[in-house]
Motif scaffolding. Structure first.
Motif, PDB file in Angstrom:
ATOM      1  N   ASN A 221     105.401  55.439 146.581  1.00 15.32           N
ATOM      2  CA  ASN A 221     106.252  54.620 147.456  1.00 15.32           C
ATOM      3  C   ASN A 221     107.692  55.122 147.476  1.00 15.32           C
ATOM      4  O   ASN A 221     108.347  55.087 148.527  1.00 15.32           O
ATOM      5  N   GLU A 222     108.190  55.594 146.346  1.00 13.73           N
ATOM      6  CA  GLU A 222     109.533  56.178 146.310  1.00 13.73           C
ATOM      7  C   GLU A 222     109.587  57.444 147.172  1.00 13.73           C
ATOM      8  O   GLU A 222     110.567  57.676 147.890  1.00 13.73           O
ATOM      9  N   ALA A 223     108.537  58.248 147.114  1.00 12.86           N
ATOM     10  CA  ALA A 223     108.478  59.466 147.928  1.00 12.86           C
ATOM     11  C   ALA A 223     108.459  59.115 149.416  1.00 12.86           C
ATOM     12  O   ALA A 223     109.145  59.754 150.221  1.00 12.86           O
ATOM     13  N   ILE A 224     107.702  58.100 149.767  1.00 10.69           N
ATOM     14  CA  ILE A 224     107.636  57.674 151.165  1.00 10.69           C
ATOM     15  C   ILE A 224     109.011  57.219 151.641  1.00 10.69           C
ATOM     16  O   ILE A 224     109.429  57.534 152.765  1.00 10.69           O
ATOM     17  N   GLU A 225     109.724  56.512 150.804  1.00 11.42           N
ATOM     18  CA  GLU A 225     111.081  56.081 151.159  1.00 11.42           C
ATOM     19  C   GLU A 225     111.966  57.296 151.428  1.00 11.42           C
ATOM     20  O   GLU A 225     112.730  57.311 152.399  1.00 11.42           O
ATOM     21  N   GLU A 226     111.873  58.308 150.590  1.00 13.48           N
ATOM     22  CA  GLU A 226     112.668  59.525 150.795  1.00 13.48           C
ATOM     23  C   GLU A 226     112.254  60.233 152.080  1.00 13.48           C
ATOM     24  O   GLU A 226     113.106  60.729 152.821  1.00 13.48           O
ATOM     25  N   LEU A 227     110.954  60.298 152.362  1.00 13.81           N
ATOM     26  CA  LEU A 227     110.476  60.942 153.588  1.00 13.81           C
ATOM     27  C   LEU A 227     110.982  60.207 154.823  1.00 13.81           C
ATOM     28  O   LEU A 227     111.335  60.834 155.830  1.00 13.81           O
ATOM     29  N   SER A 228     111.052  58.897 154.737  1.00 14.58           N
ATOM     30  CA  SER A 228     111.502  58.111 155.894  1.00 14.58           C
ATOM     31  C   SER A 228     112.949  58.433 156.270  1.00 14.58           C
ATOM     32  O   SER A 228     113.322  58.356 157.433  1.00 14.58           O
ATOM     33  N   LYS A 229     113.754  58.802 155.296  1.00 12.74           N
ATOM     34  CA  LYS A 229     115.171  59.096 155.537  1.00 12.74           C
ATOM     35  C   LYS A 229     115.373  60.364 156.373  1.00 12.74           C
ATOM     36  O   LYS A 229     116.441  60.565 156.933  1.00 12.74           O
ATOM     37  N   HIS A 230     114.359  61.220 156.417  1.00 14.24           N
ATOM     38  CA  HIS A 230     114.496  62.519 157.076  1.00 14.24           C
ATOM     39  C   HIS A 230     113.421  62.730 158.148  1.00 14.24           C
ATOM     40  O   HIS A 230     113.079  63.867 158.466  1.00 14.24           O
TER      41      HIS A 230
ATOM     42  N   PHE B  19     108.757  56.029 162.249  1.00  7.38           N
ATOM     43  CA  PHE B  19     108.201  56.351 160.932  1.00  7.38           C
ATOM     44  C   PHE B  19     107.495  55.108 160.404  1.00  7.38           C
ATOM     45  O   PHE B  19     108.110  54.064 160.258  1.00  7.38           O
ATOM     46  N   ARG B  20     106.203  55.235 160.164  1.00  7.60           N
ATOM     47  CA  ARG B  20     105.411  54.126 159.605  1.00  7.60           C
ATOM     48  C   ARG B  20     104.564  54.646 158.466  1.00  7.60           C
ATOM     49  O   ARG B  20     104.161  55.812 158.460  1.00  7.60           O
ATOM     50  N   HIS B  21     104.258  53.765 157.521  1.00 11.17           N
ATOM     51  CA  HIS B  21     103.338  54.122 156.442  1.00 11.17           C
ATOM     52  C   HIS B  21     102.449  52.929 156.145  1.00 11.17           C
ATOM     53  O   HIS B  21     102.788  51.787 156.474  1.00 11.17           O
ATOM     54  N   GLY B  22     101.316  53.205 155.537  1.00  9.49           N
ATOM     55  CA  GLY B  22     100.423  52.112 155.192  1.00  9.49           C
ATOM     56  C   GLY B  22      99.171  52.599 154.499  1.00  9.49           C
ATOM     57  O   GLY B  22      98.824  53.777 154.543  1.00  9.49           O
ATOM     58  N   VAL B  23      98.499  51.655 153.871  1.00  6.57           N
ATOM     59  CA  VAL B  23      97.243  51.943 153.189  1.00  6.57           C
ATOM     60  C   VAL B  23      96.127  52.003 154.228  1.00  6.57           C
ATOM     61  O   VAL B  23      95.969  51.082 155.032  1.00  6.57           O
ATOM     62  N   ALA B  24      95.386  53.088 154.210  1.00  8.43           N
ATOM     63  CA  ALA B  24      94.241  53.301 155.105  1.00  8.43           C
ATOM     64  C   ALA B  24      94.620  53.162 156.573  1.00  8.43           C
ATOM     65  O   ALA B  24      93.766  52.895 157.408  1.00  8.43           O
TER      66      ALA B  24
ATOM     67  N   SER C 180     112.521  66.860 150.068  1.00  7.34           N
ATOM     68  CA  SER C 180     112.794  65.437 150.297  1.00  7.34           C
ATOM     69  C   SER C 180     112.401  64.567 149.113  1.00  7.34           C
ATOM     70  O   SER C 180     113.086  63.598 148.808  1.00  7.34           O
ATOM     71  N   THR C 181     111.301  64.899 148.455  1.00 12.31           N
ATOM     72  CA  THR C 181     110.761  63.982 147.441  1.00 12.31           C
ATOM     73  C   THR C 181     111.007  64.400 145.999  1.00 12.31           C
ATOM     74  O   THR C 181     111.047  63.544 145.126  1.00 12.31           O
ATOM     75  N   ILE C 182     111.164  65.671 145.736  1.00 11.46           N
ATOM     76  CA  ILE C 182     111.365  66.132 144.358  1.00 11.46           C
ATOM     77  C   ILE C 182     112.818  66.559 144.146  1.00 11.46           C
ATOM     78  O   ILE C 182     113.510  66.049 143.276  1.00 11.46           O
ATOM     79  N   LEU C 183     113.280  67.491 144.973  1.00 10.11           N
ATOM     80  CA  LEU C 183     114.635  68.022 144.811  1.00 10.11           C
ATOM     81  C   LEU C 183     115.696  67.069 145.326  1.00 10.11           C
ATOM     82  O   LEU C 183     116.832  67.089 144.859  1.00 10.11           O
ATOM     83  N   LYS C 184     115.319  66.265 146.319  1.00  8.96           N
ATOM     84  CA  LYS C 184     116.240  65.311 146.953  1.00  8.96           C
ATOM     85  C   LYS C 184     117.548  65.999 147.361  1.00  8.96           C
ATOM     86  O   LYS C 184     118.627  65.484 147.148  1.00  8.96           O
TER      87      LYS C 184
END
Length: 148
Positions: A53-62, A94-99, A140-144
């Motif tokens: 979920n933290e990674a998804i938040e970072e992806l949403s920013k970009h 930008f959307r995310h969700g389970v299944a 986006s998710t590791i190096l930020k």
């Protein structure tokens, strides 16, 4: 890249042409994407859902920057594919969700059930440069340090 070369060489031998265009035939259909399943070690460990979920938040920013990298025409190819219909999120959303097969980022149901695993980025086009997709995810998710 080697697999693409082999595809084109085999097609040449049989007198056919292959295309990686995400929507080679116009019409009312979803086209072809290069969905990317992505995880880090922490995502696959206990408590991994929080990291996902933290990674998804970072992806949403970009999102818009990623869209420009996810096809060789800076998003123009994906514009034909990411319409918001046919199991795609709209290119500007930008959307995310389970299944959720209509999301930009999908968390597979088994991942949500066990609380760890991976995410699926459904935005890359079939003709994407996989190295640029990997760069976008990692930066986006590791190096930020997203700076392009």
């Amino acid at each position: 890249w080697m697999s693409r070369y082999i595809l084109h060489r085999v097609c040449e031998d049989f007198g056919v042409k292959a295309t990686l265009d995400p929507k080679p035939v116009p019409g009312d259909w979803n086209g072809a994407g290069a969905h990317c399943n992505y995880s880090t070690k922490k995502m696959r460990e206990e408590g991994g859902m929080k990291v996902i979920n933290e990674a998804i938040e970072e992806l949403s920013k970009h999102h818009q920057e990623h869209i420009k990298l996810y096809d060789p025409k800076s998003g123009q190819d994906n514009k034909r594919r990411l319409t918001g219909a046919h199991e795609t999120a709209h290119i500007d959303e930008f959307r995310h969700g389970v299944a959720d097969r209509g999301a930009s980022i999908r968390i597979p149901r088994p991942v949500a059930l066990v609380g760890k695993g991976y995410l699926e980025d459904r935005r890359p086009s079939s003709n994407c440069d996989p190295y640029l997709v990997t760069e976008a995810l990692v930066r986006s998710t590791i190096l930020k340090d997203w700076k392009r």
